[in-house]
Design an enzyme around this catalytic site. Structure first.
Site, PDB file in Angstrom:
ATOM      1  CB  CYS A  84     -37.166   9.466  -0.094  1.00 19.44           C
ATOM      2  SG  CYS A  84     -36.222   8.025  -0.594  1.00 19.44           S
ATOM      3  CB  CYS A  95     -35.068   4.895  -4.069  1.00 22.31           C
ATOM      4  SG  CYS A  95     -34.985   5.996  -2.665  1.00 22.31           S
ATOM      5  CD  GLU A 146     -31.044  11.125  -7.058  1.00 21.71           C
ATOM      6  OE1 GLU A 146     -30.881  12.353  -7.033  1.00 21.71           O
ATOM      7  OE2 GLU A 146     -30.121  10.309  -7.278  1.00 21.71           O
ATOM      8  CB  CYS A 156     -36.391   8.285  -6.356  1.00 22.44           C
ATOM      9  SG  CYS A 156     -34.718   8.263  -5.672  1.00 22.44           S
ATOM     10  NE  ARG A 169     -39.480  10.372  -5.135  1.00 24.15           N
ATOM     11  CZ  ARG A 169     -39.283  11.184  -4.086  1.00 24.15           C
ATOM     12  NH1 ARG A 169     -39.457  10.756  -2.846  1.00 24.15           N
ATOM     13  NH2 ARG A 169     -38.938  12.448  -4.262  1.00 24.15           N
ATOM     14  CB  CYS A 217     -32.532   7.835  -1.564  1.00 25.33           C
ATOM     15  SG  CYS A 217     -33.197   9.139  -2.606  1.00 25.33           S
ATOM     16  CB  SER A 244     -38.653   4.433  -7.604  1.00 27.39           C
ATOM     17  OG  SER A 244     -39.143   5.725  -7.288  1.00 27.39           O
ATOM     18  CG  HIS A 252     -34.033   4.040   2.189  1.00 29.78           C
ATOM     19  ND1 HIS A 252     -34.617   2.947   1.618  1.00 29.78           N
ATOM     20  CD2 HIS A 252     -34.133   5.039   1.270  1.00 29.78           C
ATOM     21  CE1 HIS A 252     -35.045   3.257   0.398  1.00 29.78           C
ATOM     22  NE2 HIS A 252     -34.769   4.528   0.175  1.00 29.78           N
TER      23      HIS A 252
HETATM   24 NI1  NFE Z   1     -35.027   8.106  -3.447  1.00 26.23          NI
HETATM   25 FE1  NFE Z   1     -37.659   6.934  -2.153  1.00 26.23          FE
HETATM   26  C1  NFE Z   1     -39.181   7.702  -1.703  1.00 26.23           C
HETATM   27  C2  NFE Z   1     -37.874   5.524  -1.084  1.00 26.23           C
HETATM   28  S1  NFE Z   1     -38.038   5.684  -3.810  1.00 26.23           S
HETATM   29  S2  NFE Z   1     -36.923   8.685  -3.236  1.00 26.23           S
HETATM   30  O1  NFE Z   1     -40.070   8.313  -1.460  1.00 26.23           O
HETATM   31  O2  NFE Z   1     -37.968   4.694  -0.408  1.00 26.23           O
HETATM   32  O3  NFE Z   1     -39.250   5.662  -4.653  1.00 26.23           O
END
Ligand code: NFE
Ligand code: MG
Length: 573
Positions: free
Chosen positions: A63, A555, A13, A552, A484, A60, A508, A67
């Site tokens: 995932c 993110c 992503e 990702c 992640r 995101c 990430s 958040h």
């Molecule tokens: Ni957009 Fe995420 C996850 C977060 S980033 S995927 O899992 O937080 O690495």
């Protein structure tokens, strides 16, 4: 020396560029760049902290949910709110479903084709594939006819010259080592996993209203009423629906995903020896199994490992987290080189070349990424399933120990140090998925018991009204273990009850960030050093290690234009 550039890296992503210097068939140094500017942090400033999660969740769509979780937690932490047990259980069920779906999608749809040659699967004998499949699991589809049909579908795509999602692979590359029969097995399960993931994530539609971007979060709990006697809320029928989907998860994970990972890994033993990187691992802890404000009770344990020493798992002190910007397209006021997120700043300043560019010729002071460089006590840290499994293993978590030791025996590994590797990440992600299945059953049972006992509390509204908040700066830290890895949101609520500062430090970003002010590489960069490259014009091996982190970049880069200027206008006529 050859300079290898992959830009953009696909099957991730967001927008990632990898540049590596290859000498004598091996990577000698690497640069990881986030190449797109986007964001969220600054638009949160001045907003009501109770609505922060709605915005933050849009960081995101992959995932999704994580958040929102970190955001409500940060605000609850700042205000000293403890959510009722049912809200904690529903959040855990949402998170667990997210992890399991995300990890399976990662293996089949984002990573498997680095190990599986789709075109070679056309040469397989379906009868032999069925034999292999039946010898490694009791998955009920493993017949010769089933594999024949899959092969015919792939043949039809290949004949049409349109391999679609599977086009543009490095098919025929000498680093592909699976027998065609195992290629066919994996391709069949790639297709099955597409249907499976759509069905099981309906757990999110029950508990969150939809997926992605669940709608039922609330500071203080959840807006997902539970009542066994109401037809319109989470009742027995809805719990049964969820239980059925957890069972589908168990069937696929234990009969398909787990045996496939072990089978594929068995053909690539060298990859237990590549991709380690710094061997520093961090987990914030996640999936509370007790009081929310007791930061010691987690099903994903908290800890820090430095330089691969599993015998010493340190505790996490969030005040030791900073973000450096020496090689990022940002500035900090007053010449600061690294800041803790409560003091964090988001001042973009683009100084890099304009892509496409083949060779950056990076010098020691160049900026090359839209990611900052998060550091723990000044050290780069890998976060994610491998970090979590190693930390739980080092801390003696009995279930994790059993899973990890079982896998090590299955792949005939001498000890857990083989996990410091590209395949270690792949295996850890799978083991974590198995670990979560029992937890999912447990949370559902606990929710059921609470409802049986008449405990229907889902939200603590005692601090909902901002007039109950002290008129002073309030700091909060919301953490979560996303698929992640370690995810933190830091909020400062001002005396006017509005958000004064908001910073997200994302998994990430930890893994894909560039070099820091001391010249220390980020985890992606370090993990690529020493990776063999058979053919620099087809850098399949680099993709294996990068994809093993499940990048990702959406993110990882989550800032906005500091002046609040309009980025895009969409006109509807
Ligand atoms: Ni957009 Fe995420 C996850 C977060 S980033 S995927 O899992 O937080 O690495
Ligand atoms: Mg940030």
């Amino acid at each position: 020396m050859t300079n290898v550039v992959i830009d953009p890296v696909t099957r991730i992503e967001g927008h990632l560029r990898i540049e590596a210097q290859v000498d004598g068939g091996k990577v000698t140094s690497a640069y990881s760049s986030g190449t797109m500017f986007r964001g969220m942090e600054l638009i949160l400033q001045g907003r009501d902290p109770r609505e922060a999660w709605i915005w933050a969740q849009r960081i995101c769509g992959v995932c999704t949910t994580v958040h929102a979780h970190a955001s409500v937690y940060a605000v609850e932490n700042a205000l000293g709110i403890e959510v009722p047990p049912n809200a904690r259980l529903i959040r855990n069920l949402i998170a667990g479903a997210q992890h399991i779906q995300d990890h399976v999608i990662h293996f089949y749809h984002l990573h498997a084709l680095d190990w599986v040659d789709v075109v070679a699967s056309l040469k397989a004998d379906p009868a032999k594939t069925a034999q292999i499949a039946q010898s490694i699991s009791s998955y009920d589809r493993s017949s010769e006819t089933y594999f024949k049909n899959v092969q015919a579908r792939v043949q039809k795509l290949a004949d049409s010259g349109q391999l679609s999602l599977m086009a543009s692979g490095y098919w025929g590359h000498p680093a592909y080592l699976l027998p065609p029969e195992v290629d066919l097995l994996a391709v069949a399960h790639y297709l099955d996993a597409l249907d499976w993931q759509r069905e099981v994530i309906r757990i999110h539609s029950v508990l969150g209203g939809k997926n992605p971007h669940l709608q039922t979060y609330l500071v203080g709990g959840m807006a997902a009423a539970v009542d066994p006697n109401s037809p319109n809320v989470i009742n027995w029928e809805r719990l049964t629906f969820i239980a059925e989907r957890i069972k589908m998860m168990r069937d696929f994970v234990t009969n398909v995903y787990q045996p496939d990972v072990l089978a594929v890994a068995g053909f690539y033993p060298d990859w237990w020896g590549y991709g380690a990187g710094h061997k520093n691992y961090l987990s914030y802890g996640g999936l509370q199994n007790g009081n929310q404000n007791d930061q010691s009770q987690f099903d994903f344990q908290r800890g820090v490992i430095v330089n691969g020493d599993l015998s010493k798992v340190g505790d996490v002190d969030q005040t030791k987290i900073t973000e450096a910007i020496a090689h990022s397209y940002y500035t900090y006021d007053n010449g600061a080189t690294a800041l803790h997120p409560w003091k964090g700043e988001t001042n973009p300043k683009y100084t890099g070349p304009t892509p496409p560019y083949e060779n950056l010729n990076l010098g020691p002071s160049d900026q090359y990424s839209w990611l900052k460089s998060p550091r723990y006590d000044g050290m780069p840290m890998e976060v994610g399933p491998l970090a979590r499994m190693l930390i739980a293993y080092g801390k003696g978590n009995a279930s994790v120990k059993k899973l990890v030791d079982g896998a090590l025996t299955a792949v005939k590994a001498p000890d857990a140090s083989v996990l410091f590797s590209t395949l270690g990440r792949v295996a850890a992600r799978m083991l974590e998925t198995v670990y979560l299945l029992d937890l999912m059953d447990g949370w559902l049972a606990e929710l059921q018991t609470n409802m049986d006992n008449g405990d229907l509390r889902i939200h603590d509204g005692s601090k909902w009204d901002p007039s109950t908040w002290p008129a002073q700066d309030l700091e909060g830290w919301g953490f979560h273990e996303a698929p992640r890895g370690a995810l933190g949101h830091w909020v400062v609520i001002g005396a006017d009850h509005k958000i004064k500062n908001y910073q997200a430090v994302v998994p990430s970003t930890w893994n894909a960030g560039p070099r820091d002010d001391k010249g220390q590489t980020g985890p992606y960069e370090a993990s690529l050093e020493g990776t063999p490259v058979a053919d620099p014009s087809q850098p399949l091996e680099l993709l294996r290690t990068i994809h093993s982190f499940d990048p990702c970049l959406a993110c990882a880069v989550h800032v906005v234009d500091a002046k609040g200027r309009e980025a895009v206008r969409v006109e509807v006529r």
